[in-house]
Design a protein around this motif. Structure first.
Motif, short mmCIF file in Angstrom:
data_model
loop_
_atom_site.label_atom_id
_atom_site.label_comp_id
_atom_site.label_asym_id
_atom_site.label_seq_id
_atom_site.Cartn_x
_atom_site.Cartn_y
_atom_site.Cartn_z
N GLY A 1 0.82 -1.21 0.00
CA GLY A 1 0.00 0.00 0.00
C GLY A 1 0.84 1.25 0.00
O GLY A 1 0.59 2.19 -0.77
N LEU A 2 1.87 1.27 0.84
CA LEU A 2 2.75 2.44 0.86
C LEU A 2 3.47 2.60 -0.48
O LEU A 2 3.68 3.73 -0.95
CB LEU A 2 3.77 2.30 1.99
CG LEU A 2 3.23 2.47 3.41
CD1 LEU A 2 4.33 2.20 4.43
CD2 LEU A 2 2.67 3.87 3.61
N ALA A 3 3.85 1.48 -1.08
CA ALA A 3 4.52 1.57 -2.38
C ALA A 3 3.60 2.18 -3.43
O ALA A 3 4.03 3.00 -4.25
CB ALA A 3 4.98 0.17 -2.82
N ARG A 4 2.32 1.81 -3.40
CA ARG A 4 1.39 2.38 -4.38
C ARG A 4 1.24 3.88 -4.17
O ARG A 4 1.21 4.65 -5.13
CB ARG A 4 0.03 1.69 -4.25
CG ARG A 4 -0.02 0.28 -4.81
CD ARG A 4 -1.45 -0.20 -4.95
NE ARG A 4 -2.12 -0.30 -3.65
CZ ARG A 4 -2.13 -1.38 -2.90
NH1 ARG A 4 -1.50 -2.47 -3.30
NH2 ARG A 4 -2.76 -1.38 -1.73
N TRP A 5 1.15 4.30 -2.91
CA TRP A 5 1.01 5.73 -2.64
C TRP A 5 2.28 6.49 -3.01
O TRP A 5 2.22 7.61 -3.53
CB TRP A 5 0.65 5.94 -1.17
CG TRP A 5 -0.79 5.70 -0.91
CD1 TRP A 5 -1.36 4.54 -0.45
CD2 TRP A 5 -1.86 6.60 -1.11
NE1 TRP A 5 -2.71 4.67 -0.36
CE2 TRP A 5 -3.06 5.93 -0.74
CE3 TRP A 5 -1.95 7.92 -1.56
CZ2 TRP A 5 -4.31 6.53 -0.81
CZ3 TRP A 5 -3.19 8.53 -1.63
CH2 TRP A 5 -4.35 7.84 -1.26
N LEU A 6 3.44 5.91 -2.73
CA LEU A 6 4.68 6.55 -3.13
C LEU A 6 4.77 6.67 -4.65
O LEU A 6 5.24 7.68 -5.19
CB LEU A 6 5.88 5.76 -2.59
CG LEU A 6 6.19 5.93 -1.09
CD1 LEU A 6 7.22 4.92 -0.65
CD2 LEU A 6 6.67 7.34 -0.81
N ALA B 1 3.20 10.45 3.17
CA ALA B 1 2.30 10.91 4.24
C ALA B 1 0.88 10.40 4.00
O ALA B 1 0.23 9.87 4.90
CB ALA B 1 2.32 12.44 4.30
N ALA B 2 0.39 10.59 2.76
CA ALA B 2 -0.97 10.13 2.45
C ALA B 2 -1.08 8.62 2.56
O ALA B 2 -2.08 8.08 3.06
CB ALA B 2 -1.37 10.59 1.05
N GLY B 3 -0.04 7.91 2.10
CA GLY B 3 -0.08 6.46 2.19
C GLY B 3 -0.09 5.96 3.62
O GLY B 3 -0.78 5.00 3.96
N SER B 4 0.66 6.62 4.49
CA SER B 4 0.66 6.24 5.90
C SER B 4 -0.73 6.38 6.49
O SER B 4 -1.20 5.52 7.24
CB SER B 4 1.66 7.10 6.67
OG SER B 4 2.97 6.93 6.15
N VAL B 5 -1.40 7.50 6.15
CA VAL B 5 -2.75 7.72 6.65
C VAL B 5 -3.70 6.63 6.16
O VAL B 5 -4.42 6.00 6.94
CB VAL B 5 -3.26 9.11 6.22
CG1 VAL B 5 -4.75 9.25 6.54
CG2 VAL B 5 -2.47 10.20 6.90
N MET B 6 -3.70 6.39 4.86
CA MET B 6 -4.66 5.45 4.30
C MET B 6 -4.39 4.02 4.74
O MET B 6 -5.32 3.23 4.92
CB MET B 6 -4.65 5.55 2.77
CG MET B 6 -5.01 6.93 2.23
SD MET B 6 -6.54 7.61 2.95
CE MET B 6 -7.74 6.45 2.33
N GLU B 7 -3.11 3.67 4.92
CA GLU B 7 -2.81 2.31 5.35
C GLU B 7 -3.19 2.08 6.81
O GLU B 7 -3.59 0.99 7.19
CB GLU B 7 -1.32 2.00 5.13
CG GLU B 7 -0.93 1.89 3.67
CD GLU B 7 -1.79 0.89 2.91
OE1 GLU B 7 -2.00 -0.22 3.42
OE2 GLU B 7 -2.27 1.24 1.83
N VAL B 8 -3.08 3.13 7.64
CA VAL B 8 -3.55 3.00 9.02
C VAL B 8 -5.06 2.80 9.04
O VAL B 8 -5.59 1.96 9.78
CB VAL B 8 -3.16 4.25 9.85
CG1 VAL B 8 -3.88 4.24 11.19
CG2 VAL B 8 -1.66 4.28 10.06
N VAL B 9 -5.77 3.56 8.20
CA VAL B 9 -7.23 3.39 8.10
C VAL B 9 -7.56 1.99 7.60
O VAL B 9 -8.47 1.33 8.11
CB VAL B 9 -7.83 4.47 7.19
CG1 VAL B 9 -9.31 4.20 6.96
CG2 VAL B 9 -7.64 5.86 7.79
#
Length: 781
Positions: free
Chosen positions: A568-573, A613-621
Motif C-alpha cells: 500500500g505504501l509503495a502504491r502511494w509513493l 504521508a498520504a499512504g501512511s494515513v490510508m494504510e492505518v485506516v
C-alpha cells in the motif's frame, strides 16, 4: 521518462551532484522495486497462511453466540418451544421428484419444533440437504429456521467427526429480500457481499480473495434465506431460477416463504428448488394450544383462565380458537394477558367471537404490555429489559413512523443507514452554503476575487490530479453496484471529484497566502471560498445516503500483514512520484523560481513525501478496517464502527495536514512572510488541523454514521422519531418488538409491521419512504 528527458536537457557535466536530486532518485528506485515485484507476483500468489477450517470453526462459534443471544431475546424457549408439527407438503407441484430429495423411497419428513434435534436429523438425511419451510403468516417458519440453524451450529463439531474430510458448512441466516438477482445472478456472489456486511471479520483479505470469498467458494457457508415472500412479486421466480443456477451438487440450503407466494412463484419459474424438501406446518390443535397456555400459567389457574382454557378446548370462542391455532397468536395472548396479569374475560366475550377484531386488539395492546412487564434495567446480562423507560403512546407513534418509512410492500429490513433516504432535500441540507456580507469596504469585492483566484488555481491542480491518478475500478459493495448504464456517470463523477478537490486545495492555498501577506479581509474572504469549494466536493461525492456502513477495529491483533502495508505504501509513493513528475515538468518548463531568485525544492521529492504521508494515513485506516476473525456485528456495533472509522479519518488526516502545514511554513515561508516563525507555525498547524479534520470527514466511501446522525436529528425535530434513535431501536429490540438480523432490525413479525404501517397512531409522514433497500444506485466514492 519525463524526469529523464528534463534531466538530460538540464544536465551539466561539470556541476556537482545535488543531494536532493540524488535522494529523489534513490527513493524512486526503492519505490519501484516493491511495485514491480507485487505486479509480477499478483497472478501467482497462493492462498498461503490461511487455515480455512480453523477460520470456519472460529466464525461458527461467533455466529453461534450471536444467535444464542437473539434466541433469548425472541424468547424461543420461554417457557418452552411451541410444539408445531411439520410434514412434507401435499402439493407435489412445488417439489422436485422424490428420488432427488431422498434415497429412501419411503422417506417422510415429520418433525416437531419442540424436538429440534429430530428435525436436524431429518434435514441431514436429505440427499442434498435442501429444505424449504413453507407456511402461512405466524406459523413459525422463521422460528423453525432459527432453531434448526442453532442446532446445526451446536452439533457442528460432532458432524465434522463423521464428515470424511468434507467441509461442514456454517449456517447463516440472511433476509433473501436483500438479493437483487439482476446485480448478482449467482447466489455465491451476493453471499460474499452480504456476509462481509453482516460479519466484518469475513472482509479480511488474504493474498487473492477475502475470507468470505474463500469460505463461500469452498462450501463452508449454508445460507438460511428467510422470507422469499418479502421479495417483490415479479422477482420471486427470478430468485428460484437463480438458486437453481447457482447451487452445485453438494451445496446446501434452507429457505422460508409463505405458502401462497411460494406456490405461485414455482410455476412462474417453471421449476421448483432442485432437490429441496418442502415442509408445511399443521395448525395447532385446540388441545395443544390449551396445553401450551396452561404451561405459561401458575400451577392453579384462576377461574377466568380455566374458563378460557375450556373455551379453547371446546371451540366455543371461534375468534380465539383461530388466534391460538398459530404460534404468533399464542405469543400475543401470552404477552398481552398472561405476562401482564390482565383480566382475560374479554377473550371469551364478544371479542373472542371475532378473529379480526381480536387480532387487532392484541396488536394494539402489545406495546403497552411489553413496556409494563419489562421495566428498565442497567444489567448488561439482562437481554429482556430496556435500558430506559419509554412512554407506550410515544413508542407506538415512533414504531408506526418507522413502519411507514420502511413500508412492508418494499422491505422488511430496518437498515439504520438508509433512514437518510427518507428525508426530503437531504443532500441540499448537507451542502447548504450561507453567503453573508463580510463587512464594509473591500471585503465583498475580496470575496469574489479571492474565490475566483482560488478556484482558478485549484482547477488546474484538480485537473492534473484527475489526469495523473488512476481512476479506481468499480467493485461490488454491500449490494449497491452500478449497472452498465451508470458506469460512465460514475467515472464522470469521480473525475469531477478530483477536479473539485483541486479547487478546494487552491482555495486553501489562497487562504495561506492571505495569512502570509497579512491581508485579513482576503483571508476571511478566502475562508468563505474554501467552504464553497468543500461544498463542491461534497456535491460531487455522490449520494451519501446510499453508502453502506464502514468498519474500524482499533484493537491490537495478529495477522496485520506487513507485506500488504508495504504494498500500500509503495502504491502511494508511486502515485506521489507520478504527480511530482508532472509538476516538476511544469516547473522546469516555465522556469519557476522563488522570490529570492533560487529554484524551489524538487517537486519530485515533494511528491514522494506527500505520497508517503498520504499512504501512511490510508494504510492505518485500512489496518483499522481489518477486523478480528471473532468480530460480529449488530445494529449498534455497526453504527459505532462506522463512527470510529470517520473519527479516525478526521484525527489522522487532521494531524497529517497540521504537521505538513507547520513544516511548510517553518521551512519555506518563514523567511519571506515577515511573520514570527513560532507564531506563524502555530497558525499554520491550527489551520492544517481544521482543514485536515474537515477533509477526513468528507472523503472516503463510508459516511453512514454522519448521514444517520443528520437525518435522525431532522426527524427528531419533526417529532417523528426520538432524538436517540439507535437507543430507541435497541430498547425496542430488548422489549421484543424488533428482532435483529446482523446489522439490520426487523419488526418482531411481519404482521406487526403491517399493522403498525396501516393503523392509527402514526403522525402523517409527508415525505418519501425507502422504495428498495438494495436498489441499484450509482456507486459513491
Amino acid at each position: 521518462m519525463t524526469a529523464v528527458a528534463f534531466v538530460a536537457r538540464r544536465l551539466d557535466a561539470h556541476a556537482g551532484v545535488s543531494l536532493a536530486d540524488f535522494t529523489a532518485v534513490a527513493l524512486t528506485a526503492v519505490t519501484l522495486i516493491p511495485v514491480v515485484w507485487s505486479w509480477y507476483r499478483r497472478g501467482s500468489a497462493p492462498e498461503s497462511g490461511l487455515d480455512v477450517e480453523d477460520a470456519a470453526r472460529t466464525f461458527a462459534a461467533a455466529v453461534r453466540e450471536q444467535w444464542r443471544t437473539e434466541m433469548r431475546v425472541r424468547a424461543v424457549h420461554s417457557p418452552e418451544p411451541i410444539p408445531v408439527m411439520w410434514q412434507l407438503s401435499s402439493n407435489t407441484a412445488v417439489m422436485s421428484k422424490p428420488h432427488l430429495i431422498s434415497d429412501d423411497p419411503d422417506f417422510v419428513f415429520a418433525g416437531n419444533s419442540a424436538d429440534i434435534e429430530g428435525v436436524a436429523r431429518r434435514f441431514r438425511a436429505l440427499r442434498r440437504r435442501r429444505l424449504v419451510i413453507m407456511g402461512g403468516a405466524g406459523t413459525g417458519k422463521t422460528t423453525l429456521a432459527v432453531q434448526l440453524m442453532s442446532q446445526l451450529l451446536d452439533s457442528r463439531e460432532t458432524d465434522m467427526s463423521g464428515s470424511a474430510g468434507e467441509p461442514v458448512p456454517v449456517p447463516v441466516l440472511l433476509p433473501v429480500s436483500g438479493w437483487d438477482t439482476t446485480v448478482y445472478p449467482r447466489l455465491q456472489d451476493w453471499l460474499v457481499v452480504r456476509l462481509a456486511q453482516d460479519y466484518p471479520a469475513l472482509a479480511s483479505r488474504g493474498h487473492k480473495s477475502t475470507l468470505a470469498e474463500t469460505l463461500v467458494a469452498r462450501g463452508y457457508i449454508l445460507p438460511v434465506l428467510d422470507g422469499l415472500d418479502e421479495v417483490p412479486q415479479n422477482h420471486r421466480a427470478d430468485v428460484i431460477k437463480a438458486l437453481n443456477h447457482s447451487l452445485g451438487a453438494d451445496d446446501q440450503l434452507i429457505l422460508t416463504s409463505r405458502t401462497t407466494e411460494f406456490a405461485a412463484a414455482v410455476p412462474q419459474a417453471g421449476q421448483p428448488v432442485h432437490g429441496a424438501a418442502v415442509i408445511t406446518p399443521r395448525m395447532l390443535t385446540p388441545l395443544t394450544a390449551a396445553a401450551y397456555l396452561e404451561s405459561c400459567l401458575p400451577a392453579k389457574p384462576s377461574a377466568t383462565w380455566r374458563a378460557v382454557l375450556d373455551a379453547v378446548t371446546a371451540g366455543r370462542a371461534p375468534g380465539l380458537a383461530k388466534i391460538v391455532s398459530t404460534p404468533l397468536g399464542l405469543w400475543l395472548v401470552r404477552t398481552v394477558y398472561i405476562s401482564t396479569g390482565a383480566d382475560a374475560s374479554p377473550l371469551i366475550g364478544p371479542l373472542g367471537e371475532d378473529y379480526a377484531a381480536l387480532r387487532s386488539h392484541l396488536f394494539d395492546e402489545l406495546i403497552p404490555a411489553l413496556v409494563q412487564t419489562r421495566p428498565p434495567s442497567v444489567d448488561a446480562a439482562d437481554h429482556f429489559r430496556p435500558r430506559r423507560r419509554w412512554d407506550p403512546v410515544a413508542t407506538r407513534r415512533y414504531l408506526s413512523n418507522l413502519a411507514r418509512i420502511f413500508p412492508p410492500d418494499s422491505t422488511r429490513d430496518l437498515a439504520w443507514w438508509h433512514i437518510a433516504r427518507t428525508v426530503h432535500g437531504f443532500r441540499s441540507a448537507v451542502g447548504i452554503l450561507v453567503v453573508a456580507r463580510l463587512g464594509p469596504g473591500r471585503w465583498p469585492y475580496a470575496v469574489g476575487v479571492a474565490t475566483l483566484i482560488g478556484m482558478a488555481v485549484g482547477l488546474v491542480l484538480g485537473t492534473l490530479l484527475a489526469l495523473t491518478v488512476v481512476l479506481p475500478p468499480l467493485r461490488p459493495g454491500s449490494g449497491m453496484v452500478p449497472d452498465r448504464t451508470a458506469r460512465s456517470t460514475t467515472y464522470g463523477r469521480r473525475l469531477a471529484l478530483r477536479v473539485a478537490a483541486g479547487v478546494s486545495v487552491g482555495l486553501a492555498v489562497r487562504m495561506l497566502v492571505g495569512l502570509v501577506t497579512g491581508s485579513t479581509g482576503w483571508v476571511l474572504a478566502t475562508v468563505l471560498g474554501l467552504v464553497a469549494g468543500a461544498v463542491v466536493v461534497v456535491a460531487s461525492t455522490g449520494r451519501w445516503e446510499y453508502e453502506a456502513p464502514g468498519y474500524a477495529d482499533l484493537r491490537l491483533r495478529r495477522g496485520a500483514a506487513l507485506l500488504t502495508i508495504g504494498r500500500g505504501l509503495a502504491r502511494w509513493l508511486f502515485n506521489g512520484l507520478r504527480i511530482g513528475l508532472v509538476f516538476e515538468a511544469v516547473r522546469l518548463w516555465f522556469g519557476i523560481k522563488t522570490d529570492t531568485g533560487g529554484e524551489p525544492p524538487s517537486m519530485i521529492l515533494i511528491g514522494l513525501v506527500a505520497g508517503l504521508a498520504a499512504g501512511s494515513v490510508m494504510e492505518v485506516v485500512k489496518w483499522a478496517e481489518t477486523p478480528a476473525l471473532t468480530s460480529i456485528t449488530t445494529p449498534r456495533l455497526s453504527l459505532r464502527a462506522d463512527r470510529t472509522l470517520t473519527l479516525l479519518r478526521m484525527l489522522i488526516l487532521g494531524l497529517m495536514v497540521a504537521v505538513l502545514s507547520g513544516g511548510f511554513f517553518w521551512g519555506l515561508l518563514a523567511t519571506t512572510s515577515g511573520m514570527d516563525r513560532t507564531l506563524g507555525t502555530a497558525v499554520f498547524v491550527a489551520i492544517g488541523l481544521a482543514f485536515g479534520a474537515v477533509l477526513g470527514l468528507t472523503i472516503g466511501k463510508h459516511h453512514a454514521w454522519l448521514t444517520f446522525t443528520i437525518a435522525a436529528g431532522v426527524l427528531a425535530l419533526r417529532r417523528e422519531l426520538p432524538w436517540r434513535l439507535m437507543d430507541f431501536m435497541e430498547d425496542a429490540h430488548r422489549l421484543g418488538l424488533l428482532r435483529a438480523v446482523g446489522p439490520l432490525y426487523q419488526f418482531r413479525h411481519a404482521n406487526l409491521h403491517d399493522h403498525l404501517s396501516a393503523g392509527p397512531g402514526a403522525a402523517p409522514v409527508a415525505r418519501r419512504t425507502v422504495a428498495g433497500v438494495y436498489a441499484r444506485v450509482p456507486d459513491a466514492e
